[in-house]
Design a protein around this motif. Sequence first.
Motif, PDB file in Angstrom:
ATOM      1  N   GLN A  38       0.808  -1.205   0.000  1.00 60.37           N
ATOM      2  CA  GLN A  38       0.000   0.000   0.000  1.00 60.37           C
ATOM      3  C   GLN A  38       0.849   1.265   0.000  1.00 60.37           C
ATOM      4  OE1 GLN A  38      -2.372  -1.101   3.468  1.00 60.37           O
ATOM      5  NE2 GLN A  38      -4.179  -1.255   2.157  1.00 60.37           N
ATOM      6  N   LYS A  39       0.328   2.294  -0.686  1.00 63.99           N
ATOM      7  CA  LYS A  39       1.011   3.582  -0.803  1.00 63.99           C
ATOM      8  C   LYS A  39       0.178   4.640  -0.099  1.00 63.99           C
ATOM      9  CE  LYS A  39       2.505   6.965  -4.309  1.00 63.99           C
ATOM     10  NZ  LYS A  39       2.540   7.258  -5.762  1.00 63.99           N
ATOM     11  N   LEU A  40       0.803   5.369   0.840  1.00 55.60           N
ATOM     12  CA  LEU A  40       0.101   6.409   1.592  1.00 55.60           C
ATOM     13  C   LEU A  40       0.069   7.684   0.767  1.00 55.60           C
ATOM     14  CD1 LEU A  40       1.668   5.812   5.123  1.00 55.60           C
ATOM     15  CD2 LEU A  40      -0.323   4.723   4.071  1.00 55.60           C
ATOM     16  N   GLN A  41      -1.153   8.167   0.472  1.00 53.60           N
ATOM     17  CA  GLN A  41      -1.291   9.348  -0.364  1.00 53.60           C
ATOM     18  C   GLN A  41      -2.238  10.377   0.226  1.00 53.60           C
ATOM     19  OE1 GLN A  41      -1.125   8.267  -4.837  1.00 53.60           O
ATOM     20  NE2 GLN A  41      -2.209   6.537  -3.925  1.00 53.60           N
ATOM     21  N   ALA A  42      -2.828  10.089   1.398  1.00 53.88           N
ATOM     22  CA  ALA A  42      -3.761  11.026   2.016  1.00 53.88           C
ATOM     23  C   ALA A  42      -3.797  10.766   3.515  1.00 53.88           C
ATOM     24  CB  ALA A  42      -5.154  10.868   1.413  1.00 53.88           C
ATOM     25  N   ALA A  43      -4.191  11.808   4.278  1.00 51.04           N
ATOM     26  CA  ALA A  43      -4.293  11.653   5.728  1.00 51.04           C
ATOM     27  C   ALA A  43      -5.346  10.615   6.093  1.00 51.04           C
ATOM     28  CB  ALA A  43      -4.625  12.998   6.377  1.00 51.04           C
ATOM     29  N   ASN A  44      -6.332  10.423   5.233  1.00 50.25           N
ATOM     30  CA  ASN A  44      -7.342   9.402   5.501  1.00 50.25           C
ATOM     31  C   ASN A  44      -6.723   8.013   5.527  1.00 50.25           C
ATOM     32  OD1 ASN A  44     -10.249   8.621   5.753  1.00 50.25           O
ATOM     33  ND2 ASN A  44      -9.801   7.556   3.841  1.00 50.25           N
ATOM     34  N   HIS A  45      -5.634   7.816   4.777  1.00 51.04           N
ATOM     35  CA  HIS A  45      -4.940   6.531   4.819  1.00 51.04           C
ATOM     36  C   HIS A  45      -4.331   6.309   6.206  1.00 51.04           C
ATOM     37  CE1 HIS A  45      -4.368   6.812   0.171  1.00 51.04           C
ATOM     38  NE2 HIS A  45      -5.610   6.550   0.528  1.00 51.04           N
ATOM     39  N   TRP A  46      -3.877   7.376   6.841  1.00 50.76           N
ATOM     40  CA  TRP A  46      -3.360   7.260   8.210  1.00 50.76           C
ATOM     41  C   TRP A  46      -4.466   6.766   9.140  1.00 50.76           C
ATOM     42  CZ3 TRP A  46      -0.613  12.688   8.947  1.00 50.76           C
ATOM     43  CH2 TRP A  46       0.302  12.870   7.909  1.00 50.76           C
ATOM     44  N   LYS A  47      -5.676   7.282   8.914  1.00 53.58           N
ATOM     45  CA  LYS A  47      -6.815   6.875   9.742  1.00 53.58           C
ATOM     46  C   LYS A  47      -7.123   5.400   9.559  1.00 53.58           C
ATOM     47  CE  LYS A  47     -11.678   8.045  10.592  1.00 53.58           C
ATOM     48  NZ  LYS A  47     -12.802   8.941  10.194  1.00 53.58           N
ATOM     49  N   SER A 213       3.334  -5.078  12.913  1.00 50.59           N
ATOM     50  CA  SER A 213       4.330  -4.406  12.078  1.00 50.59           C
ATOM     51  C   SER A 213       3.827  -4.376  10.639  1.00 50.59           C
ATOM     52  CB  SER A 213       5.686  -5.127  12.138  1.00 50.59           C
ATOM     53  OG  SER A 213       6.238  -5.070  13.436  1.00 50.59           O
ATOM     54  N   ASN A 214       3.910  -3.194  10.022  1.00 56.13           N
ATOM     55  CA  ASN A 214       3.488  -3.047   8.636  1.00 56.13           C
ATOM     56  C   ASN A 214       4.464  -2.148   7.888  1.00 56.13           C
ATOM     57  OD1 ASN A 214       0.889  -4.510   8.438  1.00 56.13           O
ATOM     58  ND2 ASN A 214       0.249  -3.041   9.996  1.00 56.13           N
ATOM     59  N   ILE A 215       4.578  -2.379   6.571  1.00 57.79           N
ATOM     60  CA  ILE A 215       5.442  -1.577   5.706  1.00 57.79           C
ATOM     61  C   ILE A 215       4.574  -0.913   4.650  1.00 57.79           C
ATOM     62  CG2 ILE A 215       7.389  -1.618   4.100  1.00 57.79           C
ATOM     63  CD1 ILE A 215       8.366  -4.140   5.511  1.00 57.79           C
ATOM     64  N   TYR A 216       4.855   0.368   4.384  1.00 59.47           N
ATOM     65  CA  TYR A 216       4.081   1.119   3.402  1.00 59.47           C
ATOM     66  C   TYR A 216       5.015   1.950   2.528  1.00 59.47           C
ATOM     67  CZ  TYR A 216       0.427   0.218   6.898  1.00 59.47           C
ATOM     68  OH  TYR A 216      -0.411  -0.381   7.803  1.00 59.47           O
ATOM     69  N   TYR A 217       4.580   2.180   1.283  1.00 58.70           N
ATOM     70  CA  TYR A 217       5.217   3.201   0.456  1.00 58.70           C
ATOM     71  C   TYR A 217       4.725   4.569   0.916  1.00 58.70           C
ATOM     72  CZ  TYR A 217       6.624  -0.166  -3.208  1.00 58.70           C
ATOM     73  OH  TYR A 217       7.191  -1.188  -3.922  1.00 58.70           O
ATOM     74  N   THR A 218       5.558   5.607   0.730  1.00 58.59           N
ATOM     75  CA  THR A 218       5.110   6.984   0.911  1.00 58.59           C
ATOM     76  C   THR A 218       5.426   7.758  -0.360  1.00 58.59           C
ATOM     77  OG1 THR A 218       7.217   7.792   1.851  1.00 58.59           O
ATOM     78  CG2 THR A 218       5.603   6.868   3.379  1.00 58.59           C
ATOM     79  N   ALA A 219       4.536   8.665  -0.726  1.00 59.26           N
ATOM     80  CA  ALA A 219       4.742   9.462  -1.929  1.00 59.26           C
ATOM     81  C   ALA A 219       5.985  10.337  -1.754  1.00 59.26           C
ATOM     82  CB  ALA A 219       3.512  10.330  -2.201  1.00 59.26           C
ATOM     83  N   ASP A 220       6.886  10.301  -2.722  1.00 62.83           N
ATOM     84  CA  ASP A 220       8.136  11.057  -2.607  1.00 62.83           C
ATOM     85  C   ASP A 220       7.895  12.547  -2.482  1.00 62.83           C
ATOM     86  OD1 ASP A 220       9.650   8.733  -2.732  1.00 62.83           O
ATOM     87  OD2 ASP A 220       9.785   8.792  -4.918  1.00 62.83           O
ATOM     88  N   GLU A 221       6.818  13.054  -3.110  1.00 63.14           N
ATOM     89  CA  GLU A 221       6.539  14.490  -3.024  1.00 63.14           C
ATOM     90  C   GLU A 221       6.060  14.910  -1.638  1.00 63.14           C
ATOM     91  OE1 GLU A 221       3.085  12.505  -5.321  1.00 63.14           O
ATOM     92  OE2 GLU A 221       5.270  12.323  -5.118  1.00 63.14           O
ATOM     93  N   ASP A 222       5.660  13.921  -0.796  1.00 61.18           N
ATOM     94  CA  ASP A 222       5.235  14.208   0.574  1.00 61.18           C
ATOM     95  C   ASP A 222       6.369  13.944   1.571  1.00 61.18           C
ATOM     96  OD1 ASP A 222       2.707  14.849  -0.338  1.00 61.18           O
ATOM     97  OD2 ASP A 222       1.963  12.800  -0.126  1.00 61.18           O
ATOM     98  N   HIS A 223       7.576  14.092   1.108  1.00 60.23           N
ATOM     99  CA  HIS A 223       8.785  13.805   1.889  1.00 60.23           C
ATOM    100  C   HIS A 223       8.737  14.416   3.290  1.00 60.23           C
ATOM    101  CE1 HIS A 223      12.932  14.655   3.201  1.00 60.23           C
ATOM    102  NE2 HIS A 223      13.266  13.552   2.561  1.00 60.23           N
ATOM    103  N   ALA A 224       8.332  15.683   3.393  1.00 63.66           N
ATOM    104  CA  ALA A 224       8.383  16.402   4.668  1.00 63.66           C
ATOM    105  C   ALA A 224       7.484  15.785   5.730  1.00 63.66           C
ATOM    106  CB  ALA A 224       8.003  17.874   4.459  1.00 63.66           C
ATOM    107  N   LEU A 225       6.378  15.187   5.329  1.00 68.07           N
ATOM    108  CA  LEU A 225       5.433  14.612   6.298  1.00 68.07           C
ATOM    109  C   LEU A 225       6.006  13.399   7.011  1.00 68.07           C
ATOM    110  CD1 LEU A 225       2.127  14.749   4.215  1.00 68.07           C
ATOM    111  CD2 LEU A 225       2.833  16.305   6.038  1.00 68.07           C
ATOM    112  N   TYR A 226       6.946  12.711   6.374  1.00 70.62           N
ATOM    113  CA  TYR A 226       7.450  11.445   6.908  1.00 70.62           C
ATOM    114  C   TYR A 226       8.902  11.527   7.388  1.00 70.62           C
ATOM    115  CZ  TYR A 226       3.237   9.797   4.609  1.00 70.62           C
ATOM    116  OH  TYR A 226       1.927   9.621   4.226  1.00 70.62           O
ATOM    117  N   TRP A 227       9.645  12.497   6.889  1.00 73.56           N
ATOM    118  CA  TRP A 227      11.056  12.603   7.236  1.00 73.56           C
ATOM    119  C   TRP A 227      11.347  13.690   8.270  1.00 73.56           C
ATOM    120  CZ3 TRP A 227      15.212   9.658   5.313  1.00 73.56           C
ATOM    121  CH2 TRP A 227      14.873   8.727   4.321  1.00 73.56           C
TER     122      TRP A 227
END
Length: 246
Positions: A38-47, A213-227
């Motif tokens: 799965q790829k995280l692309q919205a805050a709703n995915h966090w929910k 434990s889970n692994i997810y992709y994150t959108a590269d353009e949303d770098h700041a939200l995850y790094w």
Amino acid sequence: MIKFITLGLFSSALLLGGCASKYADVPAPTRFENAEQQKLQAANHWKLIARHIAKQIADDTADRLNGRLIYVPTPNNEQAFVTGFRELLITELVRQGTPVSIKPEQALQVDVQYSIFKFSEERARQTYHYGDATALAAGLWAVGGVMAGNLASAKGVDAGIKLLTGAAALDGFGWLSNEALGRGRFANGAVPRSEILLTTSIADGNRLISRVSNIYYTADEDHALYWNKQNTNAGTTLKVMQAEGK
């Protein structure tokens, strides 16, 4: 009922190959079978992640709380994703009826571990989806192994197949790709370079009673939200406007 539909062109080729040597200095590297992530692309995915983990925690601790509460710490200076995930996890735990404490005393604490990794661009160049339809010419598509049994449950299957041979063949291919072959579930864009590992665990004394434990992709353009870690100690300044006539 049609059991199997084959569309397009088929060709054959003569394959020539030599015998591989029985001996080698090192093992030959092999690739894993194709999988989805799965790829995280919205805050709703966090929910949705928080909801899934909250349910797992509720199931794991259902008969082990013995009157105790669950506590989720909310430290400062974390990445925006981690901060948001903690808040959403608390909400989802309460929503599912799990007793949650606002203080750590006498409560079982949820430990959240977060790691993020950045991979090379080269790894994505040979990523593909098995079973893709290939455009051979205008209005002509080569599609391998489309089972009528899978298509039968899709809405508008007859219309979709007719579109493949009509003037709107491009639209037909889009329908087939997204609906019949299931391509609609794949995220848009290139394969992300960033991936996160999110682990939540609860210990009762020296014994782990819940761990996910889970692994997810994150959108590269949303770098700041995850790094990038947030500086929440600085606070926020709000300008107060006086109402007219006061």
